[in-house]
Scaffold this motif. Sequence first.
Motif, PDB file in Angstrom:
ATOM      1  N   ALA A  72       0.832  -1.206   0.000  1.00 43.56           N
ATOM      2  CA  ALA A  72       0.000   0.000   0.000  1.00 43.56           C
ATOM      3  C   ALA A  72       0.862   1.250   0.000  1.00 43.56           C
ATOM      4  O   ALA A  72       0.525   2.260  -0.623  1.00 43.56           O
ATOM      5  CB  ALA A  72      -0.925  -0.009   1.208  1.00 43.56           C
ATOM      6  N   ALA A  73       2.007   1.186   0.696  1.00 47.11           N
ATOM      7  CA  ALA A  73       2.888   2.352   0.771  1.00 47.11           C
ATOM      8  C   ALA A  73       3.550   2.642  -0.570  1.00 47.11           C
ATOM      9  O   ALA A  73       3.506   3.773  -1.067  1.00 47.11           O
ATOM     10  CB  ALA A  73       3.947   2.128   1.853  1.00 47.11           C
ATOM     11  N   PHE A  74       4.162   1.605  -1.197  1.00 43.14           N
ATOM     12  CA  PHE A  74       4.878   1.900  -2.446  1.00 43.14           C
ATOM     13  C   PHE A  74       3.935   2.040  -3.645  1.00 43.14           C
ATOM     14  O   PHE A  74       4.360   2.472  -4.717  1.00 43.14           O
ATOM     15  CB  PHE A  74       6.001   0.883  -2.712  1.00 43.14           C
ATOM     16  N   SER A  75       2.647   1.690  -3.445  1.00 43.95           N
ATOM     17  CA  SER A  75       1.665   1.887  -4.512  1.00 43.95           C
ATOM     18  C   SER A  75       0.911   3.202  -4.368  1.00 43.95           C
ATOM     19  O   SER A  75       0.078   3.535  -5.217  1.00 43.95           O
ATOM     20  CB  SER A  75       0.654   0.725  -4.513  1.00 43.95           C
ATOM     21  N   SER A  76       1.194   3.953  -3.308  1.00 42.25           N
ATOM     22  CA  SER A  76       0.514   5.229  -3.080  1.00 42.25           C
ATOM     23  C   SER A  76       0.865   6.216  -4.193  1.00 42.25           C
ATOM     24  O   SER A  76       1.914   6.093  -4.839  1.00 42.25           O
ATOM     25  CB  SER A  76       0.919   5.804  -1.724  1.00 42.25           C
ATOM     26  N   PRO A  77       0.001   7.210  -4.442  1.00 39.07           N
ATOM     27  CA  PRO A  77       0.269   8.169  -5.524  1.00 39.07           C
ATOM     28  C   PRO A  77       1.620   8.858  -5.408  1.00 39.07           C
ATOM     29  O   PRO A  77       2.249   9.145  -6.432  1.00 39.07           O
ATOM     30  CB  PRO A  77      -0.886   9.170  -5.378  1.00 39.07           C
ATOM     31  N   ALA A  78       2.085   9.103  -4.192  1.00 39.78           N
ATOM     32  CA  ALA A  78       3.355   9.812  -4.026  1.00 39.78           C
ATOM     33  C   ALA A  78       4.544   8.949  -4.392  1.00 39.78           C
ATOM     34  O   ALA A  78       5.569   9.450  -4.886  1.00 39.78           O
ATOM     35  CB  ALA A  78       3.485  10.303  -2.580  1.00 39.78           C
ATOM     36  N   LEU A  79       4.443   7.626  -4.153  1.00 41.41           N
ATOM     37  CA  LEU A  79       5.601   6.748  -4.329  1.00 41.41           C
ATOM     38  C   LEU A  79       5.504   5.883  -5.580  1.00 41.41           C
ATOM     39  O   LEU A  79       6.527   5.355  -6.049  1.00 41.41           O
ATOM     40  CB  LEU A  79       5.728   5.849  -3.089  1.00 41.41           C
ATOM     41  N   ALA A  80       4.326   5.759  -6.151  1.00 37.28           N
ATOM     42  CA  ALA A  80       4.125   4.892  -7.317  1.00 37.28           C
ATOM     43  C   ALA A  80       5.020   5.234  -8.515  1.00 37.28           C
ATOM     44  O   ALA A  80       5.454   4.326  -9.232  1.00 37.28           O
ATOM     45  CB  ALA A  80       2.653   4.910  -7.734  1.00 37.28           C
ATOM     46  N   PRO A  81       5.334   6.510  -8.777  1.00 35.69           N
ATOM     47  CA  PRO A  81       6.184   6.813  -9.937  1.00 35.69           C
ATOM     48  C   PRO A  81       7.609   6.280  -9.817  1.00 35.69           C
ATOM     49  O   PRO A  81       8.337   6.242 -10.822  1.00 35.69           O
ATOM     50  CB  PRO A  81       6.191   8.349  -9.974  1.00 35.69           C
ATOM     51  N   PHE A  82       8.016   5.872  -8.633  1.00 28.55           N
ATOM     52  CA  PHE A  82       9.390   5.420  -8.424  1.00 28.55           C
ATOM     53  C   PHE A  82       9.406   3.901  -8.250  1.00 28.55           C
ATOM     54  O   PHE A  82       8.715   3.351  -7.390  1.00 28.55           O
ATOM     55  CB  PHE A  82       9.985   6.097  -7.190  1.00 28.55           C
ATOM     56  N   LYS A  83      10.209   3.226  -9.040  1.00 30.28           N
ATOM     57  CA  LYS A  83      10.230   1.768  -9.040  1.00 30.28           C
ATOM     58  C   LYS A  83      11.129   1.184  -7.957  1.00 30.28           C
ATOM     59  O   LYS A  83      11.063  -0.013  -7.680  1.00 30.28           O
ATOM     60  CB  LYS A  83      10.688   1.256 -10.412  1.00 30.28           C
ATOM     61  N   ALA A  84      11.972   2.009  -7.362  1.00 27.59           N
ATOM     62  CA  ALA A  84      12.905   1.540  -6.342  1.00 27.59           C
ATOM     63  C   ALA A  84      13.179   2.686  -5.361  1.00 27.59           C
ATOM     64  O   ALA A  84      12.929   3.863  -5.672  1.00 27.59           O
ATOM     65  CB  ALA A  84      14.207   1.049  -6.977  1.00 27.59           C
ATOM     66  N   PRO A  85      13.711   2.381  -4.203  1.00 31.97           N
ATOM     67  CA  PRO A  85      13.919   3.430  -3.181  1.00 31.97           C
ATOM     68  C   PRO A  85      14.859   4.554  -3.600  1.00 31.97           C
ATOM     69  O   PRO A  85      14.614   5.710  -3.250  1.00 31.97           O
ATOM     70  CB  PRO A  85      14.493   2.640  -1.996  1.00 31.97           C
ATOM     71  N   ARG A  86      15.933   4.238  -4.325  1.00 33.49           N
ATOM     72  CA  ARG A  86      16.920   5.286  -4.591  1.00 33.49           C
ATOM     73  C   ARG A  86      16.321   6.482  -5.318  1.00 33.49           C
ATOM     74  O   ARG A  86      16.567   7.637  -4.945  1.00 33.49           O
ATOM     75  CB  ARG A  86      18.095   4.726  -5.403  1.00 33.49           C
ATOM     76  N   ALA A  87      15.566   6.236  -6.350  1.00 34.25           N
ATOM     77  CA  ALA A  87      14.990   7.334  -7.128  1.00 34.25           C
ATOM     78  C   ALA A  87      14.093   8.196  -6.249  1.00 34.25           C
ATOM     79  O   ALA A  87      14.110   9.437  -6.347  1.00 34.25           O
ATOM     80  CB  ALA A  87      14.211   6.783  -8.309  1.00 34.25           C
ATOM     81  N   ALA A  88      13.311   7.569  -5.376  1.00 32.74           N
ATOM     82  CA  ALA A  88      12.413   8.325  -4.498  1.00 32.74           C
ATOM     83  C   ALA A  88      13.210   9.137  -3.481  1.00 32.74           C
ATOM     84  O   ALA A  88      12.881  10.300  -3.198  1.00 32.74           O
ATOM     85  CB  ALA A  88      11.465   7.365  -3.776  1.00 32.74           C
ATOM     86  N   LEU A  89      14.260   8.546  -2.920  1.00 29.62           N
ATOM     87  CA  LEU A  89      15.069   9.248  -1.925  1.00 29.62           C
ATOM     88  C   LEU A  89      15.827  10.418  -2.544  1.00 29.62           C
ATOM     89  O   LEU A  89      15.949  11.488  -1.933  1.00 29.62           O
ATOM     90  CB  LEU A  89      16.051   8.266  -1.276  1.00 29.62           C
ATOM     91  N   LEU A  90      16.327  10.220  -3.755  1.00 28.28           N
ATOM     92  CA  LEU A  90      17.035  11.316  -4.435  1.00 28.28           C
ATOM     93  C   LEU A  90      16.072  12.449  -4.780  1.00 28.28           C
ATOM     94  O   LEU A  90      16.431  13.631  -4.686  1.00 28.28           O
ATOM     95  CB  LEU A  90      17.720  10.792  -5.692  1.00 28.28           C
ATOM     96  N   GLU A  91      14.862  12.106  -5.189  1.00 30.54           N
ATOM     97  CA  GLU A  91      13.857  13.127  -5.471  1.00 30.54           C
ATOM     98  C   GLU A  91      13.526  13.911  -4.205  1.00 30.54           C
ATOM     99  O   GLU A  91      13.414  15.147  -4.223  1.00 30.54           O
ATOM    100  CB  GLU A  91      12.595  12.467  -6.032  1.00 30.54           C
ATOM    101  N   LEU A  92      13.390  13.192  -3.102  1.00 30.99           N
ATOM    102  CA  LEU A  92      13.106  13.846  -1.821  1.00 30.99           C
ATOM    103  C   LEU A  92      14.241  14.789  -1.441  1.00 30.99           C
ATOM    104  O   LEU A  92      14.008  15.926  -1.027  1.00 30.99           O
ATOM    105  CB  LEU A  92      12.914  12.787  -0.734  1.00 30.99           C
ATOM    106  N   ARG A  93      15.472  14.320  -1.595  1.00 31.27           N
ATOM    107  CA  ARG A  93      16.625  15.162  -1.258  1.00 31.27           C
ATOM    108  C   ARG A  93      16.681  16.411  -2.130  1.00 31.27           C
ATOM    109  O   ARG A  93      16.906  17.525  -1.631  1.00 31.27           O
ATOM    110  CB  ARG A  93      17.917  14.353  -1.426  1.00 31.27           C
ATOM    111  N   ASP A  94      16.456  16.242  -3.438  1.00 31.01           N
ATOM    112  CA  ASP A  94      16.529  17.385  -4.358  1.00 31.01           C
ATOM    113  C   ASP A  94      15.453  18.420  -4.027  1.00 31.01           C
ATOM    114  O   ASP A  94      15.712  19.631  -4.051  1.00 31.01           O
ATOM    115  CB  ASP A  94      16.374  16.913  -5.806  1.00 31.01           C
ATOM    116  N   LYS A  95      14.255  17.946  -3.711  1.00 37.25           N
ATOM    117  CA  LYS A  95      13.163  18.867  -3.397  1.00 37.25           C
ATOM    118  C   LYS A  95      13.449  19.642  -2.106  1.00 37.25           C
ATOM    119  O   LYS A  95      13.193  20.848  -2.019  1.00 37.25           O
ATOM    120  CB  LYS A  95      11.849  18.106  -3.263  1.00 37.25           C
TER     121      LYS A  95
END
Length: 270
Positions: A72-95
């Motif tokens: 449910a967490a990785f399928s949520s609208p906020a996290l669904a665009p990212f297929k793995a943790p690294r991309a999501a974490l880097l996006e979070l850091r950049d923002k």
Amino acid sequence: LATPALPPIIAALVRKDEWGTLDAGGGGKNYVGQTDEEADESPTYQFESLDTPWTDIEALAGNAAAKTAFRAAFSSPALAPFKAPRAALLELRDKIESMLDILKETEQVLPLYNSETLNLLRERYKDTLGELKLGDSTKSFLKIDKMLDHLEYDDTYNRAVPPTEASNRAALPVEAGKIMDTVVPLCRALSDAQNALDVAWRSSEDGHDNKGVPFLHKLRWDLLVASGVDLGEEKTHKAKHDYLYGEDGGKPCLRTRFYFTHNSHLQNLL
């Protein structure tokens, strides 16, 4: 070594060795059940790479309930665009870094909530970014709750100011607020995913703390001493006290206790 007398029932309880880690004689081991290195070891669910797909990490969640929560967490609208943790974490850091750049260029007239300045707010995030190193190692995912604490605090107290307080404190710039709209849901989804794994691990046999919480070990150690049990160290402590303070140290010497712990330790205990 003088200690206040414990009620008989308390003395009896602490002398009963239900954990099997302390005995009533001088052979009891020290209350520190784990070394710093052991305490810092990552859980067994830690995956090798932040590029591991979410679907592969899901297999580490163990029981069905944890897998459902993780999915449910990785399928949520906020996290669904990212297929793995690294991309999501880097996006979070950049923002977050973009938000800090906006705050750096903002001239502050009024203080933020609780009289905080923009510079102090920026330092909070910079310190946490430096500690977590988002996207650089798997530990940045395991400790994502630390960043979420800051984001939720500022989203609650500094995102907007009630009209009754508008003359006393400032809100975050509008541009920073727009970034909050993105990073708060993203960080919350990452935290939910990590917590699902953590709960599954703690409920497993490997994650169960058979030795008890070290903080409880220390409390029990001190209660044993207060109950009159000789654990083999009191004579050493007393001799050290006499050597350091001599006749001016007071007779008899008294033991005082201060306990320092972390919220995470208390959460583990609960």
